[in-house]
Design a protein around this motif. Structure first.
Motif, PDB file in Angstrom:
ATOM      1  N   GLU A 132     -67.341 -64.946  30.581  1.00 51.92           N
ATOM      2  CA  GLU A 132     -67.143 -64.918  29.125  1.00 51.92           C
ATOM      3  C   GLU A 132     -68.483 -64.848  28.395  1.00 51.92           C
ATOM      4  O   GLU A 132     -68.658 -64.044  27.477  1.00 51.92           O
ATOM      5  N   GLN A 133     -69.439 -65.650  28.793  1.00 52.23           N
ATOM      6  CA  GLN A 133     -70.756 -65.656  28.148  1.00 52.23           C
ATOM      7  C   GLN A 133     -71.449 -64.305  28.313  1.00 52.23           C
ATOM      8  O   GLN A 133     -72.029 -63.772  27.364  1.00 52.23           O
ATOM      9  N   TRP A 134     -71.401 -63.753  29.519  1.00 55.80           N
ATOM     10  CA  TRP A 134     -72.029 -62.458  29.783  1.00 55.80           C
ATOM     11  C   TRP A 134     -71.392 -61.373  28.912  1.00 55.80           C
ATOM     12  O   TRP A 134     -72.073 -60.549  28.313  1.00 55.80           O
ATOM     13  N   GLN A 135     -70.052 -61.392  28.824  1.00 56.06           N
ATOM     14  CA  GLN A 135     -69.357 -60.381  28.030  1.00 56.06           C
ATOM     15  C   GLN A 135     -69.634 -60.544  26.542  1.00 56.06           C
ATOM     16  O   GLN A 135     -69.741 -59.553  25.818  1.00 56.06           O
ATOM     17  N   ARG A 152     -57.892 -62.697  33.702  1.00 52.30           N
ATOM     18  CA  ARG A 152     -57.566 -61.305  33.419  1.00 52.30           C
ATOM     19  C   ARG A 152     -57.892 -60.992  31.971  1.00 52.30           C
ATOM     20  O   ARG A 152     -58.013 -61.884  31.138  1.00 52.30           O
ATOM     21  N   GLN A 153     -58.038 -59.688  31.699  1.00 54.64           N
ATOM     22  CA  GLN A 153     -58.226 -59.188  30.343  1.00 54.64           C
ATOM     23  C   GLN A 153     -57.347 -57.971  30.173  1.00 54.64           C
ATOM     24  O   GLN A 153     -57.270 -57.125  31.069  1.00 54.64           O
ATOM     25  N   GLU A 154     -56.709 -57.861  29.013  1.00 55.52           N
ATOM     26  CA  GLU A 154     -55.865 -56.711  28.746  1.00 55.52           C
ATOM     27  C   GLU A 154     -56.728 -55.457  28.586  1.00 55.52           C
ATOM     28  O   GLU A 154     -57.799 -55.505  27.990  1.00 55.52           O
ATOM     29  N   ILE A 155     -56.239 -54.360  29.136  1.00 60.99           N
ATOM     30  CA  ILE A 155     -56.932 -53.074  29.020  1.00 60.99           C
ATOM     31  C   ILE A 155     -56.543 -52.441  27.685  1.00 60.99           C
ATOM     32  O   ILE A 155     -55.362 -52.266  27.390  1.00 60.99           O
ATOM     33  N   ARG A 172     -69.030 -41.024  33.590  1.00 59.78           N
ATOM     34  CA  ARG A 172     -68.472 -42.297  34.043  1.00 59.78           C
ATOM     35  C   ARG A 172     -67.336 -42.713  33.113  1.00 59.78           C
ATOM     36  O   ARG A 172     -67.163 -42.148  32.041  1.00 59.78           O
ATOM     37  N   CYS A 173     -66.594 -43.725  33.548  1.00 58.53           N
ATOM     38  CA  CYS A 173     -65.471 -44.245  32.780  1.00 58.53           C
ATOM     39  C   CYS A 173     -65.794 -45.663  32.314  1.00 58.53           C
ATOM     40  O   CYS A 173     -66.115 -46.519  33.139  1.00 58.53           O
ATOM     41  N   ALA A 174     -65.699 -45.884  31.007  1.00 55.21           N
ATOM     42  CA  ALA A 174     -65.809 -47.239  30.470  1.00 55.21           C
ATOM     43  C   ALA A 174     -64.389 -47.762  30.288  1.00 55.21           C
ATOM     44  O   ALA A 174     -63.608 -47.185  29.520  1.00 55.21           O
ATOM     45  N   ILE A 175     -64.052 -48.802  31.016  1.00 49.31           N
ATOM     46  CA  ILE A 175     -62.753 -49.447  30.857  1.00 49.31           C
ATOM     47  C   ILE A 175     -62.923 -50.419  29.693  1.00 49.31           C
ATOM     48  O   ILE A 175     -63.726 -51.352  29.767  1.00 49.31           O
ATOM     49  N   VAL A 176     -62.212 -50.163  28.603  1.00 49.74           N
ATOM     50  CA  VAL A 176     -62.319 -50.981  27.398  1.00 49.74           C
ATOM     51  C   VAL A 176     -61.344 -52.149  27.537  1.00 49.74           C
ATOM     52  O   VAL A 176     -60.149 -51.945  27.760  1.00 49.74           O
ATOM     53  N   LEU A 177     -61.877 -53.361  27.399  1.00 48.19           N
ATOM     54  CA  LEU A 177     -61.094 -54.578  27.610  1.00 48.19           C
ATOM     55  C   LEU A 177     -61.041 -55.413  26.340  1.00 48.19           C
ATOM     56  O   LEU A 177     -62.068 -55.605  25.674  1.00 48.19           O
ATOM     57  N   LYS A 178     -59.866 -55.902  26.006  1.00 52.49           N
ATOM     58  CA  LYS A 178     -59.747 -56.813  24.863  1.00 52.49           C
ATOM     59  C   LYS A 178     -60.595 -58.048  25.152  1.00 52.49           C
ATOM     60  O   LYS A 178     -60.784 -58.423  26.313  1.00 52.49           O
ATOM     61  N   PRO A 179     -61.133 -58.696  24.121  1.00 49.54           N
ATOM     62  CA  PRO A 179     -62.121 -59.757  24.347  1.00 49.54           C
ATOM     63  C   PRO A 179     -61.598 -61.030  25.011  1.00 49.54           C
ATOM     64  O   PRO A 179     -62.370 -61.731  25.672  1.00 49.54           O
ATOM     65  N   ASP A 180     -60.326 -61.354  24.862  1.00 53.05           N
ATOM     66  CA  ASP A 180     -59.832 -62.631  25.390  1.00 53.05           C
ATOM     67  C   ASP A 180     -59.686 -62.617  26.904  1.00 53.05           C
ATOM     68  O   ASP A 180     -59.044 -61.732  27.467  1.00 53.05           O
ATOM     69  N   GLY A 220     -65.514 -55.150  18.997  1.00 48.09           N
ATOM     70  CA  GLY A 220     -65.370 -56.486  19.579  1.00 48.09           C
ATOM     71  C   GLY A 220     -64.828 -56.493  20.990  1.00 48.09           C
ATOM     72  O   GLY A 220     -64.584 -57.563  21.552  1.00 48.09           O
ATOM     73  N   CYS A 221     -64.623 -55.329  21.576  1.00 50.07           N
ATOM     74  CA  CYS A 221     -64.083 -55.245  22.934  1.00 50.07           C
ATOM     75  C   CYS A 221     -65.206 -55.244  23.969  1.00 50.07           C
ATOM     76  O   CYS A 221     -66.337 -54.888  23.671  1.00 50.07           O
ATOM     77  N   SER A 222     -64.878 -55.655  25.170  1.00 50.83           N
ATOM     78  CA  SER A 222     -65.796 -55.593  26.305  1.00 50.83           C
ATOM     79  C   SER A 222     -65.596 -54.256  27.002  1.00 50.83           C
ATOM     80  O   SER A 222     -64.553 -53.616  26.846  1.00 50.83           O
ATOM     81  N   ARG A 223     -66.580 -53.858  27.776  1.00 49.26           N
ATOM     82  CA  ARG A 223     -66.469 -52.622  28.542  1.00 49.26           C
ATOM     83  C   ARG A 223     -66.993 -52.849  29.955  1.00 49.26           C
ATOM     84  O   ARG A 223     -67.989 -53.552  30.131  1.00 49.26           O
TER      85      ARG A 223
END
Length: 142
Positions: free
Chosen positions: A20-23, A66-69, A83-91, A33-36
């Motif tokens: 979580e901290q890294w993201q 887990r994180q929602e895609i 490359r592919c960035a998988i976009v992940l919701k922050p929670d 606000g999403c992670s990748r």
């Protein structure tokens, strides 16, 4: 049709809090606000993943969160490779632990094989002794 998920090792992460901290630091680069998570391979089953799929994170040998895609984005690296960035919701949603052996890249995970979420407000479960958890996983109980 049940959602399809991905499972991925969180390399260098010791805890869910560490992930979580890294993201959080990396999310500062994006306005949504999403992670990748950037990977070389684009999922062939993208449409199935976008129907409610999640990225399940393996930390210290077991799925723990887990994180929602949210989507997928094309990223061209400095080397010119697509490359592919998988976009992940922050929670990050904590899950029941599920042992996983090391692997490279990501793997598809069927909904029926995905570990259950922990109840809200529960940070973790007491881990089983390593020998017992390994033995249970080997016979398919965990």
């Amino acid at each position: 049709m049940a959602a399809l998920h991905l499972v991925k090792l969180s390399v260098g992460t010791e805890t869910v809090d560490g992930l979580e901290q890294w993201q959080q630091l990396r999310r500062l680069d994006f306005r949504d606000g999403c992670s990748r998570h950037v990977t070389r391979m684009w999922p062939k089953r993208e449409a199935e993943l976008l129907k409610g799929g999640s990225m399940y994170w393996v930390i210290k040998g077991s799925i723990q969160a887990r994180q929602e895609i949210a989507g997928f984005e094309e990223v061209i690296g400095g080397d010119g490779i697509r490359r592919c960035a998988i976009v992940l919701k922050p929670d990050l949603i904590r899950t029941q632990p599920a042992l996983r052996r090391p692997f490279q890249g990501w793997r598809y995970l069927k909904a029926e094989d995905a570990p259950m979420d922990l109840p809200k407000g529960r940070e973790s479960e007491e881990p089983l002794p390593t020998e017992l958890a390994t033995a249970l996983a080997e016979i398919g109980v965990l």
